[in-house]
Design a protein around this motif. Structure first.
Motif, PDB file in Angstrom:
ATOM      1  N   TYR A 167      69.899 -32.095  11.446  1.00 23.64           N
ATOM      2  CA  TYR A 167      69.954 -31.392  10.162  1.00 23.64           C
ATOM      3  C   TYR A 167      68.818 -31.848   9.247  1.00 23.64           C
ATOM      4  O   TYR A 167      68.180 -31.024   8.576  1.00 23.64           O
ATOM      5  CB  TYR A 167      71.310 -31.645   9.494  1.00 23.64           C
ATOM      6  CG  TYR A 167      71.378 -31.154   8.072  1.00 23.64           C
ATOM      7  CD1 TYR A 167      71.536 -29.801   7.788  1.00 23.64           C
ATOM      8  CD2 TYR A 167      71.275 -32.049   6.997  1.00 23.64           C
ATOM      9  CE1 TYR A 167      71.585 -29.352   6.481  1.00 23.64           C
ATOM     10  CE2 TYR A 167      71.325 -31.598   5.685  1.00 23.64           C
ATOM     11  CZ  TYR A 167      71.480 -30.252   5.435  1.00 23.64           C
ATOM     12  OH  TYR A 167      71.526 -29.807   4.144  1.00 23.64           O
ATOM     13  N   TRP A 168      68.535 -33.153   9.238  1.00 20.07           N
ATOM     14  CA  TRP A 168      67.483 -33.669   8.361  1.00 20.07           C
ATOM     15  C   TRP A 168      66.109 -33.164   8.786  1.00 20.07           C
ATOM     16  O   TRP A 168      65.291 -32.772   7.942  1.00 20.07           O
ATOM     17  CB  TRP A 168      67.504 -35.203   8.377  1.00 20.07           C
ATOM     18  CG  TRP A 168      66.429 -35.807   7.529  1.00 20.07           C
ATOM     19  CD1 TRP A 168      66.438 -35.995   6.181  1.00 20.07           C
ATOM     20  CD2 TRP A 168      65.151 -36.278   7.991  1.00 20.07           C
ATOM     21  NE1 TRP A 168      65.265 -36.555   5.752  1.00 20.07           N
ATOM     22  CE2 TRP A 168      64.441 -36.747   6.845  1.00 20.07           C
ATOM     23  CE3 TRP A 168      64.551 -36.367   9.243  1.00 20.07           C
ATOM     24  CZ2 TRP A 168      63.173 -37.274   6.942  1.00 20.07           C
ATOM     25  CZ3 TRP A 168      63.275 -36.895   9.325  1.00 20.07           C
ATOM     26  CH2 TRP A 168      62.594 -37.347   8.193  1.00 20.07           C
ATOM     27  N   VAL A 195      65.372 -30.399  10.473  1.00 16.03           N
ATOM     28  CA  VAL A 195      65.251 -28.969  10.195  1.00 16.03           C
ATOM     29  C   VAL A 195      65.055 -28.723   8.695  1.00 16.03           C
ATOM     30  O   VAL A 195      64.190 -27.941   8.286  1.00 16.03           O
ATOM     31  CB  VAL A 195      66.495 -28.220  10.714  1.00 16.03           C
ATOM     32  CG1 VAL A 195      66.412 -26.743  10.349  1.00 16.03           C
ATOM     33  CG2 VAL A 195      66.619 -28.374  12.226  1.00 16.03           C
ATOM     34  N   THR A 196      65.847 -29.396   7.875  1.00 17.95           N
ATOM     35  CA  THR A 196      65.750 -29.200   6.431  1.00 17.95           C
ATOM     36  C   THR A 196      64.396 -29.657   5.898  1.00 17.95           C
ATOM     37  O   THR A 196      63.790 -28.999   5.045  1.00 17.95           O
ATOM     38  CB  THR A 196      66.875 -29.967   5.719  1.00 17.95           C
ATOM     39  OG1 THR A 196      68.140 -29.558   6.250  1.00 17.95           O
ATOM     40  CG2 THR A 196      66.855 -29.702   4.226  1.00 17.95           C
ATOM     41  N   THR A 197      63.906 -30.792   6.396  1.00 17.72           N
ATOM     42  CA  THR A 197      62.623 -31.315   5.926  1.00 17.72           C
ATOM     43  C   THR A 197      61.474 -30.393   6.288  1.00 17.72           C
ATOM     44  O   THR A 197      60.618 -30.071   5.453  1.00 17.72           O
ATOM     45  CB  THR A 197      62.382 -32.715   6.513  1.00 17.72           C
ATOM     46  OG1 THR A 197      63.456 -33.581   6.138  1.00 17.72           O
ATOM     47  CG2 THR A 197      61.066 -33.289   5.999  1.00 17.72           C
ATOM     48  N   ALA A 256      61.662 -27.202   7.066  1.00 14.47           N
ATOM     49  CA  ALA A 256      61.809 -25.923   6.371  1.00 14.47           C
ATOM     50  C   ALA A 256      61.329 -26.016   4.931  1.00 14.47           C
ATOM     51  O   ALA A 256      60.870 -25.022   4.353  1.00 14.47           O
ATOM     52  CB  ALA A 256      63.267 -25.466   6.412  1.00 14.47           C
ATOM     53  N   GLY A 257      61.408 -27.209   4.327  1.00  9.88           N
ATOM     54  CA  GLY A 257      60.941 -27.394   2.963  1.00  9.88           C
ATOM     55  C   GLY A 257      59.448 -27.532   2.831  1.00  9.88           C
ATOM     56  O   GLY A 257      58.921 -27.591   1.700  1.00  9.88           O
ATOM     57  N   SER A 291      69.899 -15.607   8.333  1.00  5.63           N
ATOM     58  CA  SER A 291      68.858 -16.533   8.788  1.00  5.63           C
ATOM     59  C   SER A 291      67.681 -15.775   9.397  1.00  5.63           C
ATOM     60  O   SER A 291      66.518 -16.170   9.226  1.00  5.63           O
ATOM     61  CB  SER A 291      69.448 -17.507   9.811  1.00  5.63           C
ATOM     62  OG  SER A 291      70.489 -18.274   9.238  1.00  5.63           O
ATOM     63  N   TYR A 308      73.096 -26.769   9.175  1.00  2.00           N
ATOM     64  CA  TYR A 308      71.934 -26.227   8.469  1.00  2.00           C
ATOM     65  C   TYR A 308      72.133 -24.742   8.146  1.00  2.00           C
ATOM     66  O   TYR A 308      71.845 -24.296   7.018  1.00  2.00           O
ATOM     67  CB  TYR A 308      70.672 -26.421   9.303  1.00  2.00           C
ATOM     68  CG  TYR A 308      69.488 -25.641   8.784  1.00  2.00           C
ATOM     69  CD1 TYR A 308      68.785 -26.076   7.667  1.00  2.00           C
ATOM     70  CD2 TYR A 308      69.087 -24.463   9.400  1.00  2.00           C
ATOM     71  CE1 TYR A 308      67.709 -25.358   7.180  1.00  2.00           C
ATOM     72  CE2 TYR A 308      68.009 -23.733   8.918  1.00  2.00           C
ATOM     73  CZ  TYR A 308      67.324 -24.186   7.808  1.00  2.00           C
ATOM     74  OH  TYR A 308      66.267 -23.462   7.323  1.00  2.00           O
ATOM     75  N   SER A 317      72.320 -23.673   4.268  1.00  2.00           N
ATOM     76  CA  SER A 317      71.188 -22.884   3.785  1.00  2.00           C
ATOM     77  C   SER A 317      71.647 -21.531   3.258  1.00  2.00           C
ATOM     78  O   SER A 317      71.118 -21.029   2.256  1.00  2.00           O
ATOM     79  CB  SER A 317      70.156 -22.689   4.904  1.00  2.00           C
ATOM     80  OG  SER A 317      70.724 -21.958   5.989  1.00  2.00           O
ATOM     81  N   ARG A 338      73.294 -22.124  -0.184  1.00  2.55           N
ATOM     82  CA  ARG A 338      72.353 -22.378  -1.278  1.00  2.55           C
ATOM     83  C   ARG A 338      71.821 -21.101  -1.891  1.00  2.55           C
ATOM     84  O   ARG A 338      71.497 -21.059  -3.078  1.00  2.55           O
ATOM     85  CB  ARG A 338      71.188 -23.244  -0.780  1.00  2.55           C
ATOM     86  CG  ARG A 338      71.501 -24.724  -0.694  1.00  2.55           C
ATOM     87  CD  ARG A 338      70.224 -25.524  -0.538  1.00  2.55           C
ATOM     88  NE  ARG A 338      69.527 -25.198   0.685  1.00  2.55           N
ATOM     89  CZ  ARG A 338      69.684 -25.831   1.839  1.00  2.55           C
ATOM     90  NH1 ARG A 338      70.540 -26.833   1.919  1.00  2.55           N
ATOM     91  NH2 ARG A 338      69.013 -25.473   2.918  1.00  2.55           N
TER      92      ARG A 338
END
Length: 654
Positions: free
Chosen positions: A316-317, A319-321, A323-324, A467, A524, A528, A531
């Motif tokens: 998860y970390w 993918v999130t990182t 994607a940011g 998504s 994720y 996502s 959010r």
């Protein structure tokens, strides 16, 4: 000599909402004048003056039906002056406005007053046989068929297909494993992956909205479990009964398609969309947490549970990182865009590499994706062919299956139209239009095919579809809003083709991917989607000091606290949260109560109409993108079906 009067007339809203008085049109075309106390209580105000320095308010009853009729003095000559004439210094005698000619006639209704008289009985929905379907084919499918393929050949399409291939395979494998347990192995991982792959490829080539991803969801899982419990209670074979229910459901969906029942989507608002979307996101997050949490109970070794939890969080970390990166400052924009597009795929690779390292260093084997070892045979032991013998079912049950088919058709219809409506949301800048009737026709045909071979019924899946939209989109680097979407059929087809090929070509590699990695991707997808949900954003405002609202960041969240009083916004959010709680409770209740789950989803539409009675239309325009849902829906129906013009601006409709 009589001094001519300068007459101007302005529209004054009877409610608190609407445009300010300085922006309202003057029907006579004269110059603007300031309103007096009478303007605040009467819908039509006539302002007259004998000179440029003196202004006299004439009784509004002369132009209102609900007031006492009065007349002006006969010795006074009334002259109506246009703005152009006034600039040229001349006065021109015109015919009096219609409101002055017929003082007993009420003013024409507006969207503000319509909300007090509309009801659910006023809904125009049905059309002549096949008219809506023909319109979708003529307006959406044929004109954009070539561009749907041409626009699909790009790097963004390939990256989106790679990401969604892993995500959809993860969803199918996770739900397939759970469904196999709940149906006694009658429908398992193989059936769900094959069914999703086949239906996805067909839908990618034939539906009106190819950006929507077709698959199996949490609501389908709950309803199929209820049907299996029903077959055990009746002491009949599950698959033949499942086939008859599916055939009846397909017939009902076909009837809905031919009579254009999908026109009901015009009366849906953001309230229904976001509540259902929040439910889907919550199911993904809940399933991810529950699947990892079960490892602490199922395995005697705590090392396996802790490592699986860390592996899911690491996925998860990553993918999130990545994607940011799109909003970051590293290297250049192209690098950041590529890193964000391939973030989920890189997260799966990183999570799998971490699990292999754990195996080599500590000798700990994490649970991996469960797939059949060889072949494409059915999951149920003893079942030799895919085609189900529907005549094995008793005659009485063939007809009785119509009753659960009513609930099933309602579930598939609501899931399909809500998901495609979310894809067609005004927040997503689609250019090619929609095709709700054509989409429902494809769902009905696929439902019949899947019922005959024992595959699960599929519709447009909410979380994978949203998504997919974001994976194909270009975002504004400053605001995070979508500015364009590459609408195509290629990425959708590649996703489901890869799922089908994975059972034959990628089986050894897929079986090496730990289940916890897919659960990290589940987490994720759910978070996502949450959010970007305005309903979820407003929930945050419930726990914040109104004086600190300006510190919140998020797409569109400012408009809630900047244009609506906090008490009004929180009141609306609490009502919507109550509806969400009822949905979750019914979904999680006993199988017999869960049969009513599709009805609860459908009741979101009248619930929104009822809730609208407690709010001003001006506030609902901000919170729900429309004031009177029925009045706006009727305007949209007139525009969609009859080609008429709308009275109100329908921003909530795709």
């Amino acid at each position: 000599m009589t001094t001519p009067l300068r007459v101007s007339m302005m529209r004054v809203s009877s409610k608190g909402g609407g445009a300010p008085s300085s922006q309202r049109p003057l029907l006579s075309g004269g110059s603007r004048s300031t309103t007096t106390t009478a303007a605040a209580t009467r819908p039509w105000v006539l302002l007259c003056s004998r000179s440029s320095t003196s202004t006299t308010t004439i009784n509004a009853a002369a132009v209102c039906a609900h007031a006492t009729t009065t007349t002006a003095t006969s010795s006074t000559t009334t002259t109506y002056v246009t703005t152009a004439d006034k600039k040229k210094g001349r006065r021109k005698r015109l015919s009096p406005p219609r409101a002055l000619q017929e003082p007993s006639s009420p003013p024409p209704p507006t969207t503000e007053t319509t909300s007090q008289t509309t009801s659910l009985r006023d809904l125009p929905v049905l059309e002549p046989l096949g008219q809506g379907l023909a319109r979708d084919i003529r307006r959406r499918f044929i004109p954009h068929l070539k561009s749907d393929y041409v626009d699909g050949f790009s790097l963004k399409t390939i990256s989106a297909a790679g990401f969604l291939f892993c995500a959809c395979l993860c969803v199918a494998a996770a739900f397939g494993a759970s469904l196999g347990v709940r149906t006694g192995g009658a429908i398992g991982v193989t059936e769900l992956i094959l069914g999703t792959a086949f239906c996805g490829m067909v839908s990618a080539l034939t539906v009106g909205q190819p950006v929507a991803i077709y698959g199996f969801g949490g609501a389908h899982l709950a309803f199929t479990s209820i049907l299996y419990a029903l077959s055990e209670w009746l002491n009949v074979a599950f698959l033949p009964m499942y086939s008859w229910i599916g055939l009846w459901t397909a017939g009902l969906l076909l009837a809905m398609t031919l009579t254009s029942v999908s026109n009901l989507v015009m009366y849906f608002t953001r309230f229904t969309d976001e509540t259902f979307s929040a439910l889907s996101a919550s199911i993904f997050v809940f399933e991810a947490i529950r699947s990892v949490g079960k490892l602490f109970i199922a395995h005697g070794s705590a090392d396996v549970a802790y490592l699986a939890c860390l592996c899911a969080l690491a996925t998860y970390w990553v993918v999130t990182t990545l994607a940011g990166f799109r909003q970051g400052v590293l290297i250049n924009e192209r690098f950041r865009s590529i890193a964000a597009d391939f973030a989920p795929l890189m997260g799966i690779v990183a999570g799998t590499a971490a699990s292999i390292a754990c195996l080599n260093l500590f000798g700990t084997q994490l649970p991996s994706l469960a797939l059949p070892a060889t072949g494409l045979s059915p999951t149920l032991p003893g079942r030799e062919t895919w085609l189900i013998d529907i005549f094995e079912c008793p005659v009485w049950l063939r007809w009785a299956s119509f009753v659960p088919a009513l609930f099933a058709s309602l579930l598939l219809f609501m899931d399909q139209v809500i998901t495609t409506r979310l894809v067609n949301s005004p927040d997503n800048p689609m250019r090619k239009g929609h095709g709700y009737h054509l989409d429902l026709l494809v769902v009905s045909v696929l439902c019949a095919i899947c019922s005959l071979v024992g595959w699960p019924w599929v519709t447009a899946a909410t979380l994978p579809s949203l998504s997919h939209v974001r994976a194909l989109s270009e975002e504004d680097t400053e605001t995070g809003e979508l500015v364009s979407i590459r609408e195509n059929r290629v990425s959708n087809f590649l996703i489901h083709f890869g799922m089908g090929a994975s059972l034959l070509l990628l089986r050894p590699w897929l079986m090496q991917v730990p289940l916890s990695v897919f659960m990290g991707l589940f987490l994720y997808l759910g978070l996502s989607a949450a959010r970007n949900n305005k309903f979820v954003q407003r929930i945050r405002l419930l726990f914040c000091d109104p004086t600190r609202y300006a510190q919140f960041k998020g797409q569109g969240i400012k408009r809630f606290w900047a244009r609506v009083p906090p008490k009004i916004s929180n009141k609306y959010t609490l009502m919507q949260l109550t509806c969400f709680g009822v949905l979750w409770t019914v979904k999680s209740a006993s199988p017999w109560l869960g049969m009513a789950f599709p009805i609860i989803i459908a009741l979101l539409v009248p619930a929104r109409v009822f809730i609208g009675r407690f709010f001003e239309d001006s506030h609902l325009e901000v919170l729900d993108d429309c004031g009177d849902a029925i009045a706006v829906g009727r305007d949209l129906y007139n525009q969609e079906v009859n080609g008429g013009s709308t009275v109100s601006e329908a921003k909530h409709y795709p």
